[in-house]
Enzyme design. Structure first.
Site, PDB file in Angstrom:
ATOM      1  N   HIS A 133       0.830  -1.214   0.000  1.00 20.37           N
ATOM      2  CA  HIS A 133       0.000   0.000   0.000  1.00 20.37           C
ATOM      3  C   HIS A 133       0.866   1.266   0.000  1.00 20.37           C
ATOM      4  O   HIS A 133       0.447   2.319   0.497  1.00 20.37           O
ATOM      5  CB  HIS A 133      -0.945   0.010   1.207  1.00 20.37           C
ATOM      6  N   SER A 266      17.700  18.044 -16.548  1.00 21.40           N
ATOM      7  CA  SER A 266      16.650  19.029 -16.785  1.00 21.40           C
ATOM      8  C   SER A 266      17.264  20.286 -17.378  1.00 21.40           C
ATOM      9  O   SER A 266      18.356  20.702 -16.976  1.00 21.40           O
ATOM     10  CB  SER A 266      15.932  19.361 -15.469  1.00 21.40           C
TER      11      SER A 266
END
Length: 446
Positions: A133, A266
């Site tokens: 989870h 980037s």
């Protein structure tokens, strides 16, 4: 893979099939050996410019190639495509290209599985936090986590191999699959042995089995089965890449893909190290997963003996599916071979979260020593909630010290025993053994 699906390769296969057909027809006296020899002499002289020029005029790519080939063969040109319909040539060529493409993928998948086996062996014993989870759960090992991906890929390997073994061509059955044109050529009446002999000779020359029954095309369900297998491969690689992206995120920071010394992450943020290869895998896998639906429609909507509404999309989905799968495997192999594991990050996360998981061992040992299970559960929960608050505040996990100092626990387990039980490095079950077993099976199979 690009070469397999190139226009040149397609036309090479068409010509090879025409030659095989002429050779078989020569055996039955339908064409002369001289005509066959003429075709054989010019089979490799692909003239794509000339064929495209003719196609622009007549609007039929296969007939344009027939005319181009015939123009090169002064003796045999007149018997090219005798008795055949377009799909006798095109579908058999497609089956050959699909099979050749599957061979390339299976070879690449073998290399990827070999890379996984090496990494699984290397990391089989190293404990790390497992997540359920997206929450820290219990410890596993890095090798065992890697083994999960490899196990899925073995399923894909088995399925791709099965699909490859079952690939069949249309054979030579004419315009609606009844072989009427070939029966007429052979002048042998109904269900002739020589007709079967003709088809068998051609298909043996191509080293390709044929479907017993076909319409104008081979059953389009074959394309769906192929694309399903490729989609299954994409599914397995998508999960691996998605997990890698999660594990590379700085809050976890345990795994990362290779990053070159001069690589730029980037254009705006010089500090970025984005998981671009894993993101590429997920992007291509997402696209590939959609293609079986198109093949499903092609098969389901092929009305009666055939419609042409599959032709245009098959020129896209078959090559693109294989090109996607090929790129997925190439990229995944680079990721696995160059996988970077940050041992410090693994140890840091383990130190923070593993003590919580190890409390189950403490609980079971205390009950064995005579404690009430529900009462002991409440005591451990009390300490665990306080420890979670400390961890959430950015402080070190105090759980082990707190539990070892609690007299209610010490009644059943002395502090050294409790401390040993709370060492989660020993709470990975048989994960190392299972990881090594999968790695050894991979190595034996490959």
């Amino acid at each position: 893979m690009r070469a397999v699906w190139s226009e040149t390769r397609k036309r090479q296969l068409w010509r090879r099939i025409w030659v095989a057909l002429a050779e078989a027809q020569s055996h039955f006296g339908l064409v002369t050996p001289e005509q066959v020899a003429d075709l054989q002499a010019h089979v490799d002289q692909i003239d794509l410019d000339r064929a495209l020029q003719i196609e622009a005029e007549i609007k039929h790519d296969l007939m344009a190639e027939v005319k181009t080939f015939a123009g090169q063969c002064p003796i045999g040109g007149g018997i090219i495509h005798l008795g055949a319909t377009s799909m006798d040539i095109e579908d058999n060529a497609d089956a050959l290209r699909v099979r050749e493409s599957l061979d390339l993928l299976i070879t690449n998948l073998q290399s990827l599985l070999s890379a996984f086996a090496a990494q699984i062996d290397q990391w089989a014993d190293v404990p790390a936090m497992a997540f359920t989870h997206l929450q820290p759960a219990e410890p596993t090992t890095i090798g065992y986590r890697l083994a999960q991906y490899a196990q899925d890929l073995v399923v894909d390997y088995t399925e791709l191999s099965r699909v490859r073994r079952d690939i069949k061509g249309k054979g030579f059955k004419g315009a609606v699959g009844t072989s009427a044109s070939y029966i007429e050529l052979l002048n042998t009446g109904q269900a002739p042995e020589s007709l079967q002999g003709l088809e068998t000779r051609v298909m043996q020359a191509l080293d390709l089995e044929s479907f017993e029954a076909a319409t104008q095309t081979y059953p389009r369900k074959q394309d769906w089965l192929v694309l399903n297998a490729l989609s299954g491969l994409a599914m397995s690689l998508h999960k691996f890449a998605f997990d890698l992206r999660l594990l590379q995120s700085p809050p976890i920071g345990e795994w990362s893909e290779p990053f070159g010394a001069r690589q730029v992450g980037s254009s705006a943020m010089p500090f970025k190290r984005n998981p671009i290869s894993a993101e590429k895998i997920d992007s291509l896998a997402r696209y590939l997963a959609q293609l079986p639906r198109v093949a499903w429609d092609d098969a389901a909507n092929s009305l009666l003996e055939r419609t042409l509404d599959d032709s245009a999309n098959r020129r896209i989905i078959l090559p693109e599916a294989f090109l996607c799968a090929d790129e997925l495997l190439i990229t995944a192999r680079k990721l696995v071979e160059g996988l970077m594991i940050d041992a410090d990050a693994v140890a840091r996360n383990f130190a923070i979260y593993a003590p919580f998981a190890a409390t189950e061992r403490l609980l079971m040992a205390a009950v064995k020593a005579g404690a009430d299970r529900q009462a002991m559960h409440a005591i451990i929960r009390e300490h665990a909630l306080r420890a979670w608050a400390e961890v959430a505040a950015g402080r070190s996990n105090p759980l082990i010290e707190a539990l070892c100092a609690d007299p209610r626990i010490a009644r059943y387990l002395d502090p050294p025993t409790a401390r040993s039980l709370l060492d989660a490095r020993n709470y990975v079950g048989d994960a190392p053994r299972r990881a090594r077993l999968i790695a050894s099976r991979l190595q034996a199979a490959l």
